[in-house]
Enzyme design. Structure first.
Site, short mmCIF file in Angstrom:
data_model
loop_
_atom_site.label_atom_id
_atom_site.label_comp_id
_atom_site.label_asym_id
_atom_site.label_seq_id
_atom_site.Cartn_x
_atom_site.Cartn_y
_atom_site.Cartn_z
N ASP A 95 21.83 -72.41 59.88
CA ASP A 95 20.80 -72.39 58.47
C ASP A 95 21.04 -71.29 57.82
O ASP A 95 21.72 -70.44 58.09
CB ASP A 95 19.23 -71.99 59.26
N HIS A 151 26.63 -73.15 64.92
CA HIS A 151 26.77 -74.36 65.97
C HIS A 151 28.10 -75.10 65.56
O HIS A 151 28.54 -75.11 64.51
CB HIS A 151 25.62 -75.15 65.95
N SER A 249 25.30 -62.79 58.57
CA SER A 249 26.40 -62.73 57.65
C SER A 249 26.87 -64.29 57.27
O SER A 249 25.94 -64.82 56.75
CB SER A 249 27.77 -62.22 58.13
#
Length: 283
Positions: A95, A151, A249
Site C-alpha cells: 500500500d 508482498h 519507507s
C-alpha cells in the site's frame, strides 16, 4: 528566500546533522516496548495523528497489540486486499503511492526532478545488478498511515538477499528531489528472485527512525555495517508476504528488459494498494 524555501533548506541540513542511526535505535527501543503505558500512549497518539483505518485490520482494537511494532505491522483481514491472480499480472507489493515508475535507462533509475542513481548502486553488487541494466522499475512509498507489509509482485524463487549498509535519510518528496542517490544511499535489504520471465528484485529501503526491516527468509535485519549476502531456495507465490517495515519507507521492484510493462495509468503520486495490477507480462 521565502519562508517555505528556508524551511526546506533547514530540513535538508538537519538530515546531515542528526545522528541518524542512534536516533533510529532509540525509536526502535520505544517501538518494541511492551510496557502497557508506553505502548498505549504511542499507539493512541500515532493513530490520532495519521487517522489509521483499523476497520480493515485483523485485530481492530489498537490497544490489544503487545507493542507499537506489532500494531504498526498489523495484519489485514483476508478480504481487505484482493490479489490479481491473472497469469500475466504483476501486482503492487505494498500500500502507498508511486514515487516513480518506468524504464531503467542505461543502468540509471530515475528518482525525482533531475535526480537518479545507478542500478548497481541500488543493488550493491555489479554482477547481481547486471540483469536489470535496461529493465523496468517501480518505486512505492509507504506513508506512516499505510499497511506496512511488503508482498510478492510475481511468482518467484528467492535466491539471494543482500543487506547493504548505508545512511538513513528521511524518505519523502523533499528528500527525493534534493538528496542525490537517496534510495541507493540509505540502508536496504535487496531480495533477488528467479522467475518464469527472468530475474526480479524487490528492494526494501530503510529511512530515518525506521526501527527495522524484516524478511521471511532472514528475519529482522541486524545492521552490521557491512555487506551481507545470503543464499536461499525459497519459492514464493504472487501476493505472499515477503517482508515488513518497522516504521515505513520504500519498496522498489525491478524486472529485466522486454519482459513486462507497467500499466499506463500509473505515474508519480498515484495511490496504490497491495495486490492490484501494476503491470503485465509482455514476454
Amino acid at each position: 528566500m521565502s519562508l517555505k524555501s528556508l524551511q526546506k533548506q533547514l530540513f535538508l541540513k538537519a538530515q546531515d546533522l542528526v545522528p541518524q542511526h542512534q536516533l533510529s535505535r532509540v525509536v526502535g527501543k520505544v517501538a518494541a516496548s511492551e510496557n502497557k503505558i508506553v505502548k498505549n500512549v504511542v499507539i493512541q497518539a500515532f493513530k490520532a495523528k495519521y487517522g489509521i483505518d483499523m476497520s480493515i485490520a485483523e485485530q481492530k482494537n489498537a490497544l490489544k497489540y503487545k507493542s507499537f511494532n506489532e500494531f504498526f505491522t498489523r495484519s489485514l483481514k483476508t478480504t481487505a486486499r484482493q490479489i490479481d491472480t491473472a497469469q500475466e499480472a504483476v501486482v503492487c507489493p505494498a500500500d502507498g503511492a508511486i514515487s516513480q515508475i518506468g524504464a531503467i535507462v542505461e543502468g540509471d533509475v530515475f528518482q525525482a526532478k533531475g535526480q537518479s542513481f545507478s542500478v548497481e548502486q541500488l543493488i550493491g553488487d555489479p554482477k547481481l545488478a547486471m540483469p536489470f541494466k535496461n529493465g523496468q522499475f517501480a518505486t512505492v512509498y509507504l506513508s506512516p498511515k499505510d499497511y506496512h507489509r511488503v508482498h510478492m509482485p510475481f511468482d518467484g524463487k528467492l535466491t539471494e538477499t543482500l543487506y547493504v549498509p548505508g545512511e538513513l535519510f528521511s524518505v519523502n518528496q523533499v528528500t527525493a528531489e534534493n538528496v542525490s542517490g537517496l534510495f541507493a544511499r540509505n540502508e536496504r535489504m535487496v531480495c533477488l528472485f528467479d522467475t518464469s520471465i527472468g530475474r526480479m528484485a524487490v528492494v526494501l529501503v530503510g529511512a530515518m527512525i525506521v526501527a527495522g526491516i524484516e524478511t521471511v527468509a532472514t528475519g529482522k535485519v541486524k545492521p552490521t555495517g557491512r555487506l551481507e549476502l545470503q543464499h536461499h531456495d525459497l519459492a514464493l507465490n504472487k501476493g505472499d508476504e515477503l517482508g515488513r517495515f518497522y516504521l515505513g519507507s520504500t519498496a522498489i521492484v525491478l524486472f529485466e528488459q522486454d519482459v513486462m510493462a507497467w500499466e499506463e495509468q500509473f505515474k508519480a503520486q498515484s495511490a496504490v494498494v497491495m495486490g492490484e495490477r501494476l503491470g503485465h507480462l509482455t514476454k
